[in-house]
Design an enzyme around this catalytic site. Structure first.
Site, PDB file in Angstrom:
ATOM      1  N   TRP A 124      26.770  -5.901   8.661  1.00  0.00           N
ATOM      2  CA  TRP A 124      25.322  -6.198   8.581  1.00  0.00           C
ATOM      3  C   TRP A 124      24.810  -6.802   9.932  1.00  0.00           C
ATOM      4  O   TRP A 124      23.585  -6.519  10.450  1.00  0.00           O
ATOM      5  CB  TRP A 124      25.017  -7.162   7.427  1.00  0.00           C
ATOM      6  CG  TRP A 124      25.077  -6.327   6.046  1.00  0.00           C
ATOM      7  CD1 TRP A 124      26.037  -6.732   5.302  1.00  0.00           C
ATOM      8  CD2 TRP A 124      24.464  -5.213   5.610  1.00  0.00           C
ATOM      9  NE1 TRP A 124      26.032  -5.698   4.247  1.00  0.00           N
ATOM     10  CE2 TRP A 124      24.923  -4.991   4.306  1.00  0.00           C
ATOM     11  CE3 TRP A 124      23.211  -4.429   6.208  1.00  0.00           C
ATOM     12  CZ2 TRP A 124      24.245  -3.783   3.732  1.00  0.00           C
ATOM     13  CZ3 TRP A 124      22.665  -3.499   5.493  1.00  0.00           C
ATOM     14  CH2 TRP A 124      23.318  -3.124   4.130  1.00  0.00           C
ATOM     15  N   ASP A 140      20.881 -14.527   8.395  1.00  0.00           N
ATOM     16  CA  ASP A 140      20.924 -13.473   7.186  1.00  0.00           C
ATOM     17  C   ASP A 140      21.701 -14.205   6.122  1.00  0.00           C
ATOM     18  O   ASP A 140      22.880 -14.022   6.226  1.00  0.00           O
ATOM     19  CB  ASP A 140      21.291 -12.104   7.529  1.00  0.00           C
ATOM     20  CG  ASP A 140      21.447 -11.006   6.614  1.00  0.00           C
ATOM     21  OD1 ASP A 140      21.038 -11.281   5.418  1.00  0.00           O
ATOM     22  OD2 ASP A 140      21.973  -9.847   6.674  1.00  0.00           O
ATOM     23  N   LYS A 200      21.624  -9.647  -4.558  1.00  0.00           N
ATOM     24  CA  LYS A 200      22.773 -10.148  -4.668  1.00  0.00           C
ATOM     25  C   LYS A 200      23.046 -11.364  -5.547  1.00  0.00           C
ATOM     26  O   LYS A 200      23.795 -11.373  -6.506  1.00  0.00           O
ATOM     27  CB  LYS A 200      23.430 -10.525  -3.248  1.00  0.00           C
ATOM     28  CG  LYS A 200      22.947  -9.476  -2.077  1.00  0.00           C
ATOM     29  CD  LYS A 200      23.410  -8.044  -2.530  1.00  0.00           C
ATOM     30  CE  LYS A 200      22.970  -7.089  -1.445  1.00  0.00           C
ATOM     31  NZ  LYS A 200      23.315  -7.099   0.000  1.00  0.00           N
TER      32      LYS A 200
HETATM   33  C1  LIG Z   1      22.714  -6.339   1.142  1.00  0.00           C
HETATM   34  C2  LIG Z   1      22.629  -6.801   2.437  1.00  0.00           C
HETATM   35  C3  LIG Z   1      21.487  -6.417   3.302  1.00  0.00           C
HETATM   36  C4  LIG Z   1      20.619  -5.235   3.156  1.00  0.00           C
HETATM   37  O1  LIG Z   1      19.716  -5.414   2.098  1.00  0.00           O
HETATM   38  P1  LIG Z   1      18.744  -4.553   1.629  1.00  0.00           P
HETATM   39  O2  LIG Z   1      17.893  -5.180   0.810  1.00  0.00           O
HETATM   40  O3  LIG Z   1      19.208  -3.254   1.221  1.00  0.00           O
HETATM   41  O4  LIG Z   1      17.836  -4.107   2.708  1.00  0.00           O
HETATM   42  C5  LIG Z   1      21.735  -7.292   4.650  1.00  0.00           C
HETATM   43  N1  LIG Z   1      22.482  -8.280   4.865  1.00  0.00           N
HETATM   44  C6  LIG Z   1      23.332  -8.514   3.883  1.00  0.00           C
HETATM   45  C7  LIG Z   1      24.449  -9.665   4.426  1.00  0.00           C
HETATM   46  C8  LIG Z   1      23.439  -7.819   2.782  1.00  0.00           C
HETATM   47  O5  LIG Z   1      24.404  -8.376   2.032  1.00  0.00           O
END
Ligand SMILES: *Cc1c(COP(=O)(O)O)cnc(C)c1O
Length: 369
Positions: free
Chosen positions: A109, A179, A203
């Site tokens: 990511w 993030d 999540k």
């Molecule tokens: C799932 C995830 C993303 C992507 O998220 P989207 O909502 O599909 O854009 C980005 N960073 C991390 C750490 C993730 O777990």
């Protein structure tokens, strides 16, 4: 409230969209046809109605309480997922700044976030774990030369590789951007350390469709007037997350999840303890398996959210996933880019589900070692 093991529901280890707390789903189900006092579904009311504004306000207040968000920070509910944040962060925070943006690449990511930032401005990779397959994190994130850095981007939990910072990284004087998509609300964080924290909800915090951004107010000044409206943090902040129609149902669900965390779990310290106990159950199985289960992450950097490992062959990986599914333990296949097994044990996966998986893993090894 009942444990999440009613006959029709399996234990769900999906990485995202992921398991939601059963009491939250039950409440949403109860109120789906008509919100108490409203006579209509939350899906059917104006985002500018008093009823929805109360829901938005409640969700924000609960997040602020749970995370102890200090004054001087704005909480936003946006759409577009974390992927849009990969672009909005550099578009807002990098444009017009003298310094470059620094990226710490600890997994898939972070790499994707960095690729998007390159499209918006000058980017420097200051740490990259590619050489060891993103199985570890930098131990020392405090480099010199923080002058002239627009911001530094980190990923608190790399969902695909299963590595997680144990504590908030050092920020010193720089603007730290995180993030936090896959460990948001799983433990307390020191919000003050960060300039900006973002997390898609699917999540740990709610359903897909809503993305939470917590931004230091001073940084709102960096959003250039030339940015398209939707892409400007300042526009969203000025509009109180009602710049356009937000993800109303998602925000409602985030509010219910936050309420569950406050009222039933007892806050993020308690949630963290539960999450540590859950993760330990699985890592103990890995560590006592004589190498039958090979964990991906180096022990010091193991994620409490995503437990990643392999079996001695990809045939055994496949058999593991199939047998687990037959026992009501679902969505254990690793991300398509890395293979192997991934057990995502977010907040809503109950201890009993993790205990079932640990028991299954011991049995599977006995039968197949
Ligand atoms: C799932 C995830 C993303 C992507 O998220 P989207 O909502 O599909 O854009 C980005 N960073 C991390 C750490 C993730 O777990």
């Amino acid at each position: 409230m009942s444990e999440d093991n009613s006959p029709s529901r399996q234990f769900n280890f999906c990485a995202g969209p992921a398991a939601l707390p059963l009491p939250v789903l039950e409440q949403a189900q109860r109120d789906l046809l008509a919100l108490p006092g409203t006579g209509a579904s939350v899906l059917e009311i104006s985002h500018r109605s008093p009823a929805f504004k109360a829901i938005l306000h409640d969700a924000e207040c609960r997040l602020r309480r749970l995370l102890a968000v200090p004054d001087g920070y704005t909480v936003l509910f946006l759409q577009g997922g974390s992927r849009l944040q990969f672009s909005m962060v550099p578009m807002n925070l990098l444009g017009g700044q003298e310094g470059d943006a620094q990226y710490v690449l600890t997994g898939s990511w972070g790499v994707k976030a960095c690729e998007q930032a390159r499209l918006a401005g000058a980017v420097r990779v200051v740490w990259d774990g590619a050489a060891t397959g993103y199985d570890r994190l930098p131990d020392d994130l405090s480099w010199d030369g923080s002058d002239g850095i627009a911001y530094r981007h980190v990923t608190s939990n790399e969902t695909i590789q299963g590595v997680q910072f144990r504590s908030d990284p050092e920020a010193k004087d720089l603007v730290l951007v995180c993030d936090a998509s896959s460990d948001f609300l799983s433990r307390p964080i020191d919000v003050e350390r960060y300039g900006l924290i973002y997390a898609c909800a699917q999540k740990n915090a709610g359903p897909a469709g809503v993305t939470i951004v917590i931004i230091r107010d001073q940084l709102l000044e960096r959003s250039a007037d030339s940015l398209p409206g939707y892409l400007s943090y300042r526009e969203h902040a000025q509009a109180g997350s009602l710049y356009n129609t937000p993800c109303t149902f998602g925000i409602y669900m985030v509010g219910l999840v936050a309420q569950w965390l406050e009222d039933e779990i007892g806050g993020l310290v308690a949630m963290d303890h539960l999450n540590q106990a859950k993760a330990k159950m699985l890592y103990d199985v890995l560590d006592s398996s004589d190498g039958f289960y090979q964990g991906h992450a180096q022990p010091d950097y193991r994620s409490l959210m995503n437990v990643t490992f392999r079996l001695p062959s990809s045939e055994l990986d496949d058999r593991f996933v199939e047998s687990a599914e037959a026992e009501g333990l679902c969505a254990l296949r690793g991300h398509r880019s890395v293979g192997g097994i991934r057990a995502s044990i977010y907040n809503a996966v109950p201890e009993s589900g993790v205990a079932s998986l640990a028991g299954f893993m011991r049995d599977f090894r006995t039968r197949n070692a």
